[in-house]
Design an enzyme around this catalytic site. Structure first.
Site, PDB file in Angstrom:
ATOM      1  N   HIS A  27       0.804  -1.221   0.000  1.00  0.00           N
ATOM      2  CA  HIS A  27       0.000   0.000   0.000  1.00  0.00           C
ATOM      3  C   HIS A  27       0.836   1.269   0.000  1.00  0.00           C
ATOM      4  CE1 HIS A  27      -3.514  -2.354  -0.004  1.00  0.00           C
ATOM      5  NE2 HIS A  27      -4.329  -1.370   0.338  1.00  0.00           N
ATOM      6  N   ASP A  86      -5.885   5.133   9.899  1.00  0.00           N
ATOM      7  CA  ASP A  86      -7.293   5.267   9.506  1.00  0.00           C
ATOM      8  C   ASP A  86      -7.799   4.005   8.826  1.00  0.00           C
ATOM      9  OD1 ASP A  86      -7.328   7.855  10.391  1.00  0.00           O
ATOM     10  OD2 ASP A  86      -6.995   8.736   8.408  1.00  0.00           O
ATOM     11  N   GLU A 142      -9.437  14.460  14.321  1.00  0.00           N
ATOM     12  CA  GLU A 142      -8.917  14.654  12.968  1.00  0.00           C
ATOM     13  C   GLU A 142      -9.622  15.864  12.343  1.00  0.00           C
ATOM     14  OE1 GLU A 142      -8.441  11.528  10.138  1.00  0.00           O
ATOM     15  OE2 GLU A 142      -7.136  10.336  11.447  1.00  0.00           O
TER      16      GLU A 142
HETATM   17  P1  FAD Z   1       4.336  -1.879   1.976  1.00  0.00           P
HETATM   18  O1  FAD Z   1       3.846  -0.816   1.063  1.00  0.00           O
HETATM   19  O2  FAD Z   1       4.252  -3.254   1.510  1.00  0.00           O
HETATM   20  O3  FAD Z   1       5.838  -1.533   2.448  1.00  0.00           O
HETATM   21  C1  FAD Z   1       6.187  -0.230   2.851  1.00  0.00           C
HETATM   22  C2  FAD Z   1       7.673  -0.168   3.229  1.00  0.00           C
HETATM   23  O4  FAD Z   1       7.883  -0.919   4.404  1.00  0.00           O
HETATM   24  C3  FAD Z   1       8.586  -0.748   2.172  1.00  0.00           C
HETATM   25  O5  FAD Z   1       9.810  -0.042   2.169  1.00  0.00           O
HETATM   26  C4  FAD Z   1       8.799  -2.174   2.660  1.00  0.00           C
HETATM   27  O6  FAD Z   1      10.011  -2.726   2.169  1.00  0.00           O
HETATM   28  C5  FAD Z   1       8.815  -1.968   4.167  1.00  0.00           C
HETATM   29  N1  FAD Z   1       8.318  -3.136   4.897  1.00  0.00           N
HETATM   30  C6  FAD Z   1       7.169  -3.807   4.719  1.00  0.00           C
HETATM   31  N2  FAD Z   1       7.072  -4.803   5.620  1.00  0.00           N
HETATM   32  C7  FAD Z   1       8.185  -4.749   6.383  1.00  0.00           C
HETATM   33  C8  FAD Z   1       8.681  -5.507   7.473  1.00  0.00           C
HETATM   34  N3  FAD Z   1       8.000  -6.542   7.985  1.00  0.00           N
HETATM   35  N4  FAD Z   1       9.869  -5.161   8.012  1.00  0.00           N
HETATM   36  C9  FAD Z   1      10.585  -4.107   7.536  1.00  0.00           C
HETATM   37  N5  FAD Z   1      10.172  -3.369   6.492  1.00  0.00           N
HETATM   38  C10 FAD Z   1       8.987  -3.679   5.926  1.00  0.00           C
HETATM   39  N6  FAD Z   1      -0.493   5.523   6.958  1.00  0.00           N
HETATM   40  C11 FAD Z   1      -0.718   6.031   8.190  1.00  0.00           C
HETATM   41  O7  FAD Z   1       0.209   6.249   8.964  1.00  0.00           O
HETATM   42  N7  FAD Z   1      -2.000   6.308   8.588  1.00  0.00           N
HETATM   43  C12 FAD Z   1      -3.075   6.050   7.806  1.00  0.00           C
HETATM   44  O8  FAD Z   1      -4.204   6.305   8.211  1.00  0.00           O
HETATM   45  C13 FAD Z   1      -2.862   5.486   6.537  1.00  0.00           C
HETATM   46  N8  FAD Z   1      -3.894   5.156   5.732  1.00  0.00           N
HETATM   47  C14 FAD Z   1      -3.660   4.610   4.510  1.00  0.00           C
HETATM   48  C15 FAD Z   1      -4.751   4.269   3.701  1.00  0.00           C
HETATM   49  C16 FAD Z   1      -4.551   3.726   2.457  1.00  0.00           C
HETATM   50  C17 FAD Z   1      -5.743   3.370   1.606  1.00  0.00           C
HETATM   51  C18 FAD Z   1      -3.230   3.542   1.979  1.00  0.00           C
HETATM   52  C19 FAD Z   1      -2.990   3.012   0.610  1.00  0.00           C
HETATM   53  C20 FAD Z   1      -2.138   3.884   2.765  1.00  0.00           C
HETATM   54  C21 FAD Z   1      -2.335   4.414   4.047  1.00  0.00           C
HETATM   55  N9  FAD Z   1      -1.263   4.746   4.890  1.00  0.00           N
HETATM   56  C22 FAD Z   1      -1.518   5.262   6.134  1.00  0.00           C
HETATM   57  C23 FAD Z   1       0.121   4.565   4.466  1.00  0.00           C
HETATM   58  C24 FAD Z   1       0.667   3.226   4.924  1.00  0.00           C
HETATM   59  O9  FAD Z   1       0.805   3.188   6.329  1.00  0.00           O
HETATM   60  C25 FAD Z   1       2.052   2.951   4.359  1.00  0.00           C
HETATM   61  O10 FAD Z   1       2.057   3.062   2.972  1.00  0.00           O
HETATM   62  C26 FAD Z   1       2.503   1.545   4.771  1.00  0.00           C
HETATM   63  O11 FAD Z   1       3.849   1.371   4.434  1.00  0.00           O
HETATM   64  C27 FAD Z   1       1.669   0.532   4.050  1.00  0.00           C
HETATM   65  O12 FAD Z   1       1.822  -0.724   4.663  1.00  0.00           O
HETATM   66  P2  FAD Z   1       2.046  -1.987   3.744  1.00  0.00           P
HETATM   67  O13 FAD Z   1       1.904  -3.131   4.642  1.00  0.00           O
HETATM   68  O14 FAD Z   1       1.192  -1.951   2.557  1.00  0.00           O
HETATM   69  O15 FAD Z   1       3.591  -1.725   3.388  1.00  0.00           O
END
Ligand code: FAD
Length: 526
Positions: free
Chosen positions: A96, A160, A281
């Site tokens: 994400h 969120d 918020e």
């Molecule tokens: P990924 O996109 O898969 O990875 C993100 C980064 O983290 C990459 O660099 C990856 O290599 C690294 N990573 C992943 N897993 C691990 C692990 N286990 N150990 C070490 N590194 C790792 N953020 C907020 O703070 N608050 C919000 O309310 C919020 N809402 C969101 C809503 C939506 C619809 C979206 C798309 C994003 C939102 N985000 C929010 C952003 C989100 O927190 C970050 O993009 C987060 O990184 C997404 O988590 P993911 O599991 O998809 O990570």
């Protein structure tokens, strides 16, 4: 980062996939690995790992690892670390990110979610105020919530949206309307297991291997892969009073927000202390960002029409959003306490709207809208989101120049625009996450997407507009920090970290000296 048009990307992708399917074997450097059997190069795997929620860029990995245990991750990293030509490795949580942060050009993407099927990846320890849950880094926050609620407890600080992994949000910060009170998610972690860039498994906490602990939290995946995190718990409330109020005046709106987050219990002589709000918020209401949007459809049809006509008349409104939790013990006092907290706020008379919902419906409020977007195909369009932290002293200038200025020039964009304050002392400056240098700062989320028709053009328009916003801040001296940053040069990263850069670099040399991990962040790999 190169930003391509979506159509061009698809055709490049197809070519690459065609060439990989004509020789469906692992690249030579990966063939001899012990975990070769769990590496895949089929088009579905490569496709999944080369895209993310942002739909802005594609980066093709050599293979995808579907680990069956932490040991598989250790073996993969050790193989790269010991190799004469190390390959890059990116953990992928739920993908994400919006700018390729979990991608790895010609490297290996680790699909963390494949650990989800294993048993014992969520373990509770209930011991009063010190209760915690041990969760795998691959776990989605929604699953953590469901598992903990079964025992009447829950984590304190949220995002969120809950369909993000624990490892993914802890690599950034994890923020939402609870951050003013409990700090971001990274400050609610007691302990972690991390596989470092040297392939060592290290348990770390504030007292044990603290350098790695502080580095990893908010560390953009640069020092290791989180395989377990110990998260603080509190007794879970059962229900939520959820209120939204509309403002015409930005200065009155932010003054009220700031007063609410710094409320310290008030004068309650002889009465139980009012603990204040649990969530604060705020958002903008304008033609590109209607009061009801995919992130939340809070208002009834009639209220929405009333708000839309007011927003059309004034161009822009501000919506303050608050919540107070309660349970059977506080059901008799919650209304009185809430009324006391909202008394004297400067919202437009008559423009206050309330709901009473279950705790889980409140925390999971964004999911329904997201599913709706998906069903209309709108999740497949570019999402050039921009998230910023803006110092309190400059938020009025930001409103004048960006909300009332630059944003008005993008009639084709649409999506929520969030603005809410946080308290710096609730963050821990030893961690890698960076915030502005003021006691209070605002989180501003420009969560806009291009419209479906001609999305390639609008996606680029929005990217350019984001750049304009950053340039405007630079020109007028607004000291913003990007949250979920997307930088292109080393200099920008050095600027971002400021005085923390040397420490960040030192930690990188210590825990991932070959710069193998999370190359998609483009901090040490360009
Ligand atoms: P990924 O996109 O898969 O990875 C993100 C980064 O983290 C990459 O660099 C990856 O290599 C690294 N990573 C992943 N897993 C691990 C692990 N286990 N150990 C070490 N590194 C790792 N953020 C907020 O703070 N608050 C919000 O309310 C919020 N809402 C969101 C809503 C939506 C619809 C979206 C798309 C994003 C939102 N985000 C929010 C952003 C989100 O927190 C970050 O993009 C987060 O990184 C997404 O988590 P993911 O599991 O998809 O990570």
């Amino acid at each position: 980062m190169v930003i391509f048009s979506v159509r061009r990307l698809m055709s490049m992708m197809e070519k690459k996939l065609r060439s990989s399917s004509s020789s469906p074997s692992l690249p030579e450097k990966l063939q001899s690995l012990e975990i070769a059997a769990r590496l895949r190069i089929d088009s579905d795997s490569i496709n999944m790992a080369s895209t993310d929620f942002g739909k802005l860029n594609r980066v093709i990995p050599a293979a995808v690892l579907y680990p069956l245990s932490e040991v598989d991750i250790v073996n993969l990293i050790r193989s790269s670390y010991a190799s004469s030509s190390p390959f890059s490795i990116a953990a992928r949580g739920h993908g994400h990110s919006v700018c390729g942060q979990a991608m790895a050009q010609d490297g290996v993407v680790v699909d963390m979610r494949s650990l989800n099927g294993l048993s014992g990846r969520i373990n509770l320890n209930l011991c009063g105020l010190a209760s915690y849950v041990d969760v795998g880094g691959e776990q989605l926050w929604i699953d953590v919530l469901n598992a903990t609620l079964e025992h009447g407890v829950a984590p304190k600080s949220w995002t969120d949206y809950l369909y993000l992994t624990v490892g993914g949000t802890l690599s950034n910060a994890g923020i939402s309307g609870q951050s003013f009170r409990h700090g971001p998610q990274i400050t609610n972690v007691y302990e972690m297991d991390v596989v470092t860039g040297r392939g060592e498994v290290v348990t770390c906490s504030r007292d044990l291997n603290s350098e790695l602990f502080y580095g990893v939290l908010g560390g953009f995946g640069q020092f290791g892969i989180i395989t377990r995190a110990r998260i603080a718990l509190e007794p879970a409330p059962s229900r939520v009073k959820w209120v939204r109020m509309l403002y015409l005046d930005f200065s009155a709106f932010t003054k009220d927000q700031e007063n609410l987050i710094t409320f310290n219990g008030g004068d309650q002589a002889g009465k139980k202390k009012n603990k204040g709000l649990d969530y604060v918020e705020g958002s903008l209401v304008m033609s590109q960002s209607p009061a009801n949007n995919w992130r939340s459809s809070f208002f009834s049809h009639t209220d929405h029409s009333k708000i839309t006509s007011l927003a059309t008349k004034h161009g822009i409104l501000y919506c303050l959003e608050v919540a107070k939790y309660y349970d059977h013990l506080s059901v008799d006092t919650v209304d009185r306490e809430l009324e006391m907290l909202l008394r004297g706020l400067s919202f437009i008379p008559g423009f206050i709207f309330a709901k009473d919902v279950s705790y889980i419906d409140f925390l999971d409020r964004v999911r329904r809208g997201e599913l709706e977007l998906r069903s209309k195909g709108l999740s497949d369009i570019p999402h050039p989101w921009l998230n910023l932290f803006v110092p309190k002293s400059q938020i009025l200038d930001f409103d004048a120049g960006v909300f009332k200025g630059i944003l008005q020039q993008s009639p084709n964009a649409s999506g929520p625009i969030l603005v809410y304050p946080m308290i710096k002392s609730k963050w821990d400056d030893k961690m890698s996450a960076v915030t502005p240098d003021e006691d209070i700062f605002y989180s501003v989320g420009l969560l806009r997407s291009s419209s479906l028709s001609g999305s390639e053009v609008h996606g680029l328009e929005l990217v350019n507009q984001n750049r304009k916003i950053m340039e405007f801040c630079e020109e007028v001296g607004i000291k913003v920090k990007q949250y979920l940053p997307n930088y292109r040069t080393r200099e920008e990263w050095m600027n971002h970290f400021g005085p923390k850069w040397d420490l960040f670099k030192e930690r990188k040399n210590k825990f991932d000296p070959l710069a193998i991990l999370s190359p998609g962040q483009r901090i040490f790999n360009f």
